[in-house]
Design a protein around this motif. Structure first.
Motif, PDB file in Angstrom:
ATOM      1  N   ALA A 148       3.661   6.057  -5.292  1.00 18.81           N
ATOM      2  CA  ALA A 148       3.587   6.191  -6.747  1.00 18.81           C
ATOM      3  C   ALA A 148       2.495   7.170  -7.157  1.00 18.81           C
ATOM      4  O   ALA A 148       2.715   8.029  -8.028  1.00 18.81           O
ATOM      5  N   GLY A 149       1.323   7.057  -6.529  1.00 21.78           N
ATOM      6  CA  GLY A 149       0.206   7.913  -6.920  1.00 21.78           C
ATOM      7  C   GLY A 149       0.324   9.344  -6.438  1.00 21.78           C
ATOM      8  O   GLY A 149       0.085  10.282  -7.198  1.00 21.78           O
ATOM      9  N   THR A 150       0.689   9.518  -5.187  1.00 21.66           N
ATOM     10  CA  THR A 150       0.718  10.876  -4.634  1.00 21.66           C
ATOM     11  C   THR A 150       1.976  11.627  -5.043  1.00 21.66           C
ATOM     12  O   THR A 150       1.907  12.623  -5.760  1.00 21.66           O
ATOM     13  N   TRP A 173       2.112   1.913  -3.595  1.00 30.03           N
ATOM     14  CA  TRP A 173       1.091   2.521  -4.443  1.00 30.03           C
ATOM     15  C   TRP A 173       0.775   3.953  -4.011  1.00 30.03           C
ATOM     16  O   TRP A 173       0.514   4.820  -4.853  1.00 30.03           O
ATOM     17  N   THR A 174       0.819   4.198  -2.720  1.00 32.20           N
ATOM     18  CA  THR A 174       0.569   5.553  -2.228  1.00 32.20           C
ATOM     19  C   THR A 174       1.676   6.497  -2.684  1.00 32.20           C
ATOM     20  O   THR A 174       1.405   7.612  -3.153  1.00 32.20           O
ATOM     21  N   VAL A 209       3.196  10.882  -9.038  1.00 32.17           N
ATOM     22  CA  VAL A 209       2.418  11.565 -10.078  1.00 32.17           C
ATOM     23  C   VAL A 209       2.230  13.040  -9.717  1.00 32.17           C
ATOM     24  O   VAL A 209       2.760  13.925 -10.385  1.00 32.17           O
ATOM     25  N   TRP A 256       0.831  -1.201   0.000  1.00 29.77           N
ATOM     26  CA  TRP A 256       0.000   0.000   0.000  1.00 29.77           C
ATOM     27  C   TRP A 256       0.869   1.256   0.000  1.00 29.77           C
ATOM     28  O   TRP A 256       0.510   2.269  -0.593  1.00 29.77           O
ATOM     29  N   VAL A 309      10.330   5.555  -8.362  1.00 28.15           N
ATOM     30  CA  VAL A 309       9.116   4.964  -8.935  1.00 28.15           C
ATOM     31  C   VAL A 309       9.479   3.825  -9.882  1.00 28.15           C
ATOM     32  O   VAL A 309       8.859   2.754  -9.848  1.00 28.15           O
TER      33      VAL A 309
END
Length: 156
Positions: A87-89, A84-85, A92, A81, A141
């Motif tokens: 990578a996304g926050t 993914w957190t 990106v 988790w 990333v």
């Protein structure tokens, strides 16, 4: 439990080099971000900006830095988790926040050559830090989703 079994268990729990390096790159990105924040705040204070006007931005950055450190440590421990957190926050949206202003400036006709010619020492230091900051994020990333990293997160 035998010494060999304990050693294997510890080895299995250790992150592979790609995950360890990704976590270290995230921590490096935090360090570059903190350095850039100090340069910006120092410059604004020098220009006469009241300290109280800087507190909300500084507080937000401090929260982001603390969150990134927390997530990088969880990443290293095998928390999918957290991967993914991050990578996304930060991967990106954080990257977009770092590159949008220079990209808009270039699209509006700005020239890197002219910017370099007119840049002072502090601007060059800031730009160098920002470039290293973006490279650390992109490297982290990329490493977080390598096959060995994927296997590590599946097994964790």
């Amino acid at each position: 439990m035998s010494t060999i079994t304990a050693a294997r268990k510890t080895e299995q729990q250790s992150p592979p080099p790609v995950v360890h390096t990704a976590a270290m790159l995230w921590l490096s990105a935090v360090a570059f971000g903190a350095f850039e924040a100090v340069l910006m705040i120092g410059s604004l204070l020098y220009e006469g900006t009241p300290v109280l006007d800087l507190l909300p931005g500084a507080g937000f950055r401090l929260a982001v830095f603390a969150g990134a450190i927390f997530l990088a440590l969880k990443l290293k421990g095998g928390a999918n988790w957290a991967r993914w957190t991050l990578a996304g926050t930060l991967g990106v949206f954080g990257t977009l926040s770092l590159v949008i202003e220079p990209a808009q400036w270039l699209l509006a006709g700005g020239s890197i050559g002219e910017a370099l010619a007119g840049a002072g020492t502090m601007e060059l230091i800031f730009a160098g830090s920002r470039i290293l900051h973006v490279l650390a994020v992109l490297g982290a990333v990329t490493l977080m989703f390598q096959p060995r990293a994927n296997a590590y997160f599946r097994s964790a």
